[in-house]
Write a protein that holds these residues in place. Structure first.
Motif, PDB file in Angstrom:
ATOM      1  N   PHE A   1      -1.209  26.814  19.276  1.00 35.31           N
ATOM      2  CA  PHE A   1      -1.070  25.513  18.999  1.00 35.31           C
ATOM      3  C   PHE A   1      -0.547  24.654  20.249  1.00 35.31           C
ATOM      4  O   PHE A   1      -0.986  23.379  20.525  1.00 35.31           O
ATOM      5  CB  PHE A   1      -0.191  25.086  17.834  1.00 35.31           C
TER       6      PHE A   1
ATOM      7  N   VAL B   1      -3.648  23.163  22.376  1.00 37.03           N
ATOM      8  CA  VAL B   1      -4.529  22.040  21.795  1.00 37.03           C
ATOM      9  C   VAL B   1      -3.973  20.545  22.429  1.00 37.03           C
ATOM     10  O   VAL B   1      -2.928  19.979  21.971  1.00 37.03           O
ATOM     11  CB  VAL B   1      -4.601  21.869  20.338  1.00 37.03           C
TER      12      VAL B   1
ATOM     13  N   TRP C   1      -5.760  16.818  18.607  1.00 37.21           N
ATOM     14  CA  TRP C   1      -5.124  16.843  17.340  1.00 37.21           C
ATOM     15  C   TRP C   1      -5.469  15.494  16.572  1.00 37.21           C
ATOM     16  O   TRP C   1      -5.468  15.540  15.312  1.00 37.21           O
ATOM     17  CB  TRP C   1      -3.644  16.763  17.677  1.00 37.21           C
TER      18      TRP C   1
ATOM     19  N   VAL D   1      -8.081  16.041  13.916  1.00 35.16           N
ATOM     20  CA  VAL D   1      -7.945  17.276  13.308  1.00 35.16           C
ATOM     21  C   VAL D   1      -7.494  16.605  11.688  1.00 35.16           C
ATOM     22  O   VAL D   1      -6.227  15.953  11.800  1.00 35.16           O
ATOM     23  CB  VAL D   1      -7.128  18.321  13.605  1.00 35.16           C
TER      24      VAL D   1
ATOM     25  N   VAL E   1      -5.606  22.045   9.163  1.00 34.33           N
ATOM     26  CA  VAL E   1      -5.233  23.120   9.794  1.00 34.33           C
ATOM     27  C   VAL E   1      -5.052  24.343   8.790  1.00 34.33           C
ATOM     28  O   VAL E   1      -4.199  24.330   8.077  1.00 34.33           O
ATOM     29  CB  VAL E   1      -4.040  23.034  10.688  1.00 34.33           C
TER      30      VAL E   1
ATOM     31  N   LEU F   1       4.084  19.121  14.195  1.00 31.37           N
ATOM     32  CA  LEU F   1       2.719  18.590  14.857  1.00 31.37           C
ATOM     33  C   LEU F   1       1.997  17.989  13.698  1.00 31.37           C
ATOM     34  O   LEU F   1       1.432  16.908  13.842  1.00 31.37           O
ATOM     35  CB  LEU F   1       1.969  19.690  15.024  1.00 31.37           C
TER      36      LEU F   1
ATOM     37  N   HIS G   1       0.669  14.097  14.005  1.00 36.82           N
ATOM     38  CA  HIS G   1      -0.803  13.725  14.092  1.00 36.82           C
ATOM     39  C   HIS G   1      -1.412  13.447  12.809  1.00 36.82           C
ATOM     40  O   HIS G   1      -2.745  13.288  12.482  1.00 36.82           O
ATOM     41  CB  HIS G   1      -1.470  14.889  14.694  1.00 36.82           C
TER      42      HIS G   1
END
Length: 399
Positions: A155, A158, A163, A166, A169, A193, A197
């Motif tokens: 991760f 990325v 992100w 996205v 996930v 994360l 994000h």
């Protein structure tokens, strides 16, 4: 028809059938498939008895949310297994007809196509992640799982700008096809994360009860949430199944659990989707979730097989020691996974799956499945060991 159907690749087993077309294996050798992850151990008998006892309830329509008793059994099991402080059976649990159906349906319900809609998937991966993404109008983001990364997604590789696009996930822990297990700290890192994000974590944990060390069961996403004090499981969902745990793939029974804010709209979607679990199946599921003795016996059987197969194949093949699942992920001597698969079938009547069929060209510019095989050690021990002996004989003959 939906034009996104054209984006779907042939399923791995379609590719395998095409690869073997025209090949006639030896008639004097019984066929042994190590391809499909369909458990061949005996299904949990008490669940089947419960199914029969309640067969008259086929006359009733089931509710999308399932019965209070089933949701309660699921919540109690997950709380025991993952050390949760609590899991609300009314708002944080939803029974489903197996994880395959639920994973596909969740992506259709969750993806917002009015903005960039990337779905991160481990690479190689269970093909439903990709198919669900494409048919929902999203774009897969392939996160390579290589030997260097412990066969888990990296991760940290990325970038932040990626992100931001996205929305979901996918994790698969224990991993299909690698058997790799996501550590608890890695779950926590991904949760941070997701907070930063604003994406959803969908953790496919259908192999979580097939682990080789009885003292160290694989951690789960909700367990990581609980360790962080996040008892609302915000942005997090897990998918579990009785298919592997209880050798009941035909029951099509599992559950989704986690963030109530995600469960509620997903339940609304499923009300229209028309996929409620029949009541006899719910009774059988309650019986299975309430018993652990048969699950421990199942793990014992897999340990016996893994130990024996490892002894046979380790001298001629290189593969990571799996922590869980029922797969081996060996490197192919010579590197050509398709040619190896075809010739093995032609000479030894053993079917395996080329690793390249489970992966895509990802961030590294290569397909991380190329040059590997997926071996599903699902059959009873004698058949599995015979396949391993033939595989070793084939490799030694090739030199």
């Amino acid at each position: 028809m939906n034009p996104d159907l054209d984006a779907l690749q042939p399923y791995p087993f379609e590719k395998l059938a095409a690869l073997r077309a025209g090949v006639t294996p030896p008639a004097d050798l019984a066929p042994i498939p190590l391809t499909i992850g369909e458990p061949q151990h005996a299904p949990y008998a008490a669940a089947l008895e419960s199914l029969t006892e309640h067969r008259d309830e086929m006359a009733r329509y089931p509710a999308t949310a399932g019965t209070d008793a089933l949701r309660g059994a699921i919540a109690a099991w997950a709380t025991r297994r993952f050390g949760l402080t609590g899991l609300d059976s009314d708002t944080q649990v939803l029974p489903v007809n197996g994880t395959r159906e639920a994973i596909f349906a969740f992506v259709q319900a969750a993806l917002d196509r009015s903005r960039p809609a990337r779905v991160a998937v481990p690479n190689p991966f269970y093909q439903i992640y990709e198919g669900a993404t494409l048919l929902a109008g999203g774009t897969p983001l392939y996160l390579d799982c290589t030997a260097e990364s412990g066969f888990r997604p990296d991760f940290d590789a990325v970038p932040a700008e990626t992100w931001r696009e996205v929305q979901i996930v996918f994790l698969c822990s224990p991993g299909n096809p690698t058997g790799a297990v996501t550590p608890l700290e890695e779950f926590k890192k991904l949760i941070a994360l997701a907070d930063e994000h604003d994406f959803i974590i969908a953790s496919d944990e259908c192999y979580s009860e097939l682990y080789l060390d009885e003292a160290t069961p694989p951690p789960g996403l909700l367990e990581a949430c609980a360790a962080l004090g996040r008892h609302d499981y915000r942005r997090c969902l897990v998918f579990h199944s009785l298919s592997k745990r209880s050798n009941l793939p035909g029951l099509r029974s599992g559950f989704v659990a986690g963030d109530a804010g995600l469960i509620a709209p997903f339940k609304r979607y499923r009300t229209y989707h028309g996929c409620a679990m029949s009541l006899p199946l719910q009774h059988a599921s309650i019986t299975a979730w309430n018993d652990e003795a048969h699950v421990r016996a199942n793990r014992d059987a897999y340990r016996e097989k893994f130990a024996a197969v490892t002894e046979i194949l380790a001298p001629v093949m290189d593969f990571p020691t799996p922590q869980a699942s029922f797969y081996l992920w060996p490197a192919v001597p010579g590197g050509d996974d398709e040619a190896f698969t075809r010739e093995l079938f032609a000479e030894e009547h053993v079917s395996v799956l080329p690793g390249s069929y489970m992966g895509r060209v990802g961030s590294s510019g290569t397909n991380p499945g190329t040059g590997r095989l997926r071996l599903a050690l699902v059959a009873e021990v004698e058949s599995t060991l015979e396949a391993a002996r033939r595989l070793r004989r084939f490799i030694e003959r090739r030199g």
